[in-house]
Structure formats: C-alpha cells, structure tokens
Design an enzyme around this catalytic site. Structure first.
Site, PDB file in Angstrom:
ATOM      1  N   LYS A  57      40.605  22.484  83.998  1.00  0.00           N
ATOM      2  CA  LYS A  57      41.113  22.805  85.334  1.00  0.00           C
ATOM      3  C   LYS A  57      40.728  24.232  85.707  1.00  0.00           C
ATOM      4  O   LYS A  57      40.629  25.114  84.853  1.00  0.00           O
ATOM      5  CB  LYS A  57      42.630  22.624  85.406  1.00  0.00           C
ATOM      6  N   LYS A  86      49.186  26.488  81.137  1.00  0.00           N
ATOM      7  CA  LYS A  86      47.991  27.326  81.068  1.00  0.00           C
ATOM      8  C   LYS A  86      47.838  28.077  82.378  1.00  0.00           C
ATOM      9  O   LYS A  86      48.259  27.610  83.427  1.00  0.00           O
ATOM     10  CB  LYS A  86      46.743  26.463  80.811  1.00  0.00           C
ATOM     11  N   ASP A  87      47.211  29.252  82.299  1.00  0.00           N
ATOM     12  CA  ASP A  87      47.052  30.096  83.473  1.00  0.00           C
ATOM     13  C   ASP A  87      46.402  29.341  84.627  1.00  0.00           C
ATOM     14  O   ASP A  87      45.476  28.548  84.435  1.00  0.00           O
ATOM     15  CB  ASP A  87      46.183  31.309  83.132  1.00  0.00           C
ATOM     16  N   ARG A  88      46.911  29.614  85.818  1.00  0.00           N
ATOM     17  CA  ARG A  88      46.333  28.993  87.010  1.00  0.00           C
ATOM     18  C   ARG A  88      44.995  29.629  87.361  1.00  0.00           C
ATOM     19  O   ARG A  88      44.017  28.936  87.607  1.00  0.00           O
ATOM     20  CB  ARG A  88      47.304  29.123  88.192  1.00  0.00           C
TER      21      ARG A  88
END
Length: 367
Positions: A57, A86-88
């Site tokens: 992503k 998880k980090d955007r």
C-alpha cells in the site's frame, strides 16, 4: 521544566543517547522514502480457512485497507486480521488474513483500490493475530542532507554497534500529544464518544509516555544501556524477561547485546520496590504520575516491561546523489540523499532510530 511538568507532552525534552544531532534532512518527502516490509516468524501452510494476502500500500492506512479487503471478500471486518498498523505516508508491505470458512478465494481481478495491490495470496489454518511478527525491514531515504558526512557516519556506526533508546515514537501520542489529552479526560471521568480501539490507544499512550520519561532519566544518567542493580532483563529477540539474580555474567551479556535492561509499563501492580537502585528510579518516576496510575486502576491494566534499548540489526547505509523531486527547490534537490536500511523487532519505532541520526526538517503537511 520541573519534574511535575513531565505530564505535559514535550517530545523534544527526551534525552539523546549520542548527543543531539547537528545535521538535518527530510524524511518521508515521498512515500517511497519510507519503505517497510513485515517479517513473519513462521511459514504459511498453504491450506486452511484463512486466506492470507500480502499487500503493498502507498498513501493509505492499514485500517482502511482492512475494510476494503473485507468488502472485497464479502465478510465482516472483524474477520480480517493484521499484525499491526503501518505508516500511511509510506510504501509498505504487510500481511492481512481473511476468514473464508467454507468460501472460495475471491477473484483478485475484482480488487481495485487506489494505492493498494495484493501481491500474493496463500491459505493458512489461523487468523493473523495482532503483534504476531518477527519484526520489520526498513529502507529509509533522508533527502536534502545538510551536515558533516563523517559525523553522521560515526553516529551510524555507534547506533549499529550499541543501539538507541527504545522510546515510543511521537505517532503513539497523536498530533501534539492529542491521545494523552484524551486519556486524561478519561481519567477525569469526562464522557465522550470513542471506540474500544480508541480507548485502548488512549490508555496505551499514558503508559507509553511514562515509560519514555523513565527511559529519558536512564539516558540522562548514562544507564540506559548498562546493568543497574535490580534491573529486569530481556533476552535479545524475545519478550521474556527475568529479574537480576546477581549472576556474574549479566553485565557482560548486557554489553554483548544478549540482554537488555527493561523499564516499566505501569499497571495495577504499581512500581517495583525500593530495595534496588532501578526500583528507586521506577518509584520516583511513578510518583510524577501518581494521579495517572491511580486513575488507570479502574481498567485493571496489568503491568508489563519494555526493553530500554533498541538495536537495529543488519544496519547498512549508502550515499546517493540528489535528484529533482516535486516540491523541493533546485538547491535542496541537488543535496545528497542518505539511504539507511535496518531490521527492527515488532513494536519498535524506526523514527526513534532516525532521531539519533539526524534532525528532521519540517515536511509539507501533505507528506
């Protein structure tokens, strides 16, 4: 600030192990500058009622992706498992599990979401549980680097050999410490709408900040990476810990990174006794937050431990030439880029490794 002011969120006040960095760079100017790949501790069986999806992503958060996967599979979101958020603003690869008991695999061609790709799918007997990770592999690019290359290379060597303080990262506390403010409203009995996950996050932020303060005090006195009498010690690569038993080899094992001193995640048991130096400091730190600890009793949170030291394994770095990047001035785009790669255990923060490397320039809000 006086000690009592530690209850006010101020991340810049936390002590540095290797001195405050003088160099500066951008992190996450582009999502591709912050790459994360999950590392699992086991192999998938290839059969079972759970479909595991290996997902990449970019620019999306994990919870949103879980919702879209549930819609695609025609199941409730509660039947979707993931090891963690998880980090955007990053390019990340992580596993999700979908409970498809009695159902065939959904058609991959029907999954179309911007910034999300399912790279592979495999069956397994069990749902992916929160925290069920060996760790994460990070590849970070620090752009428009300004500073002394020799100085940061010495820092990287120090970090690779001895580690960094295992602080909870700023993202745990929300923008400007908002999660801490919400948690304190909870303790004061104020009612407001929140989900179970939000309540858990707010309570966790309290314990995380208290841990950070304890760790900062150990860093200030130079004992975060060495044995102090009475320490509870954690085995490298494990969540297991034990109390200092006076064995002669403990100090050497801490030096060798085989054991790590731990700090308290305060719970209903309270702080350690005051019969040892480490216990005294735990009690002193607890007194700074006694109203928080008393207020948390109603949620019956059990105390836990966390390593004071974070050791990034397999740390490597290289210098890259600057390149034109949207939004960067021509001058900054021409500055060198430092690429750093390392592995971290689950539950730790790559940004806390970066904090000991270099100061970060302010990035655009869109990044």
């Amino acid at each position: 600030m006086q000690d009592a002011d530690w209850r006010h969120f101020d991340f810049d006040r936390l002590s540095f192990a290797w001195g405050e960095p003088e160099s500066r760079a951008y992190l996450k100017w582009l999502p591709e500058d912050f790459k994360v790949e999950e590392k699992m501790a086991f192999e998938l069986s290839g059969e079972g009622e759970h479909l595991w999806c290996w997902v990449e992503k970019i620019g999306q958060n994990s919870d949103w992706v879980a919702t879209k996967l549930a819609d695609w599979a025609g199941i409730s979101k509660r039947n979707v498992g993931m090891a963690g958020q998880k980090d955007r603003h990053a390019r990340t690869q992580q596993w999700f599990s979908l409970n498809l008991a009695g159902r065939p695999d959904p058609d991959l061609a029907n999954f179309r979401e911007e910034g999300v790709r399912i790279l592979k799918m495999q069956r397994h007997q069990r749902k992916l549980q929160k925290g069920a990770l060996q760790g994460n592999r990070f590849c970070l690019r620090l752009r428009a680097f300004e500073g002394d290359r020799a100085e940061i290379e010495k820092r990287l060597e120090k970090i690779g050999n001895e580690g960094v303080p295992n602080y909870f990262g700023e993202q745990r506390f929300g923008h400007a410490g908002k999660n801490l403010l919400q948690a304190q409203k909870m303790l004061a009995g104020k009612r407001f709408r929140m989900s179970p996950n939000q309540k858990s996050l707010y309570l966790s932020s309290l314990r995380s900040w208290m841990f950070n303060v304890y760790l900062s005090r150990r860093v200030s006195e130079g004992s975060w990476n060495r044995l102090v009498a009475g320490d509870k010690l954690q085995l490298q690569g494990s969540q297991r810990w034990f109390v200092d038993d006076g064995s002669e080899d403990l100090e050497q094992r801490v030096t060798d990174l085989d054991l790590h001193p731990t700090g308290p995640l305060y719970g209903e048991e309270g702080a350690s006794d005051t019969s040892t130096p480490s216990g005294v400091l735990e009690q002193e730190t607890a007194r700074l937050f006694q109203d928080w600890i008393d207020g948390m009793q109603q949620w019956r949170l059990k105390g836990d431990r966390r390593s004071l030291r974070l050791w990034p394994e397999n740390l490597q770095y290289r210098w890259l030439e600057g390149e034109p990047v949207a939004g960067l001035s021509e001058t900054e785009a021409a500055l060198p880029v430092l690429e750093v790669v390392f592995d971290l255990p689950a539950g730790s923060f790559a940004t806390m490794v970066v904090r000991e490397m270099t100061a970060l320039k302010r990035v655009r809000e869109t990044n």
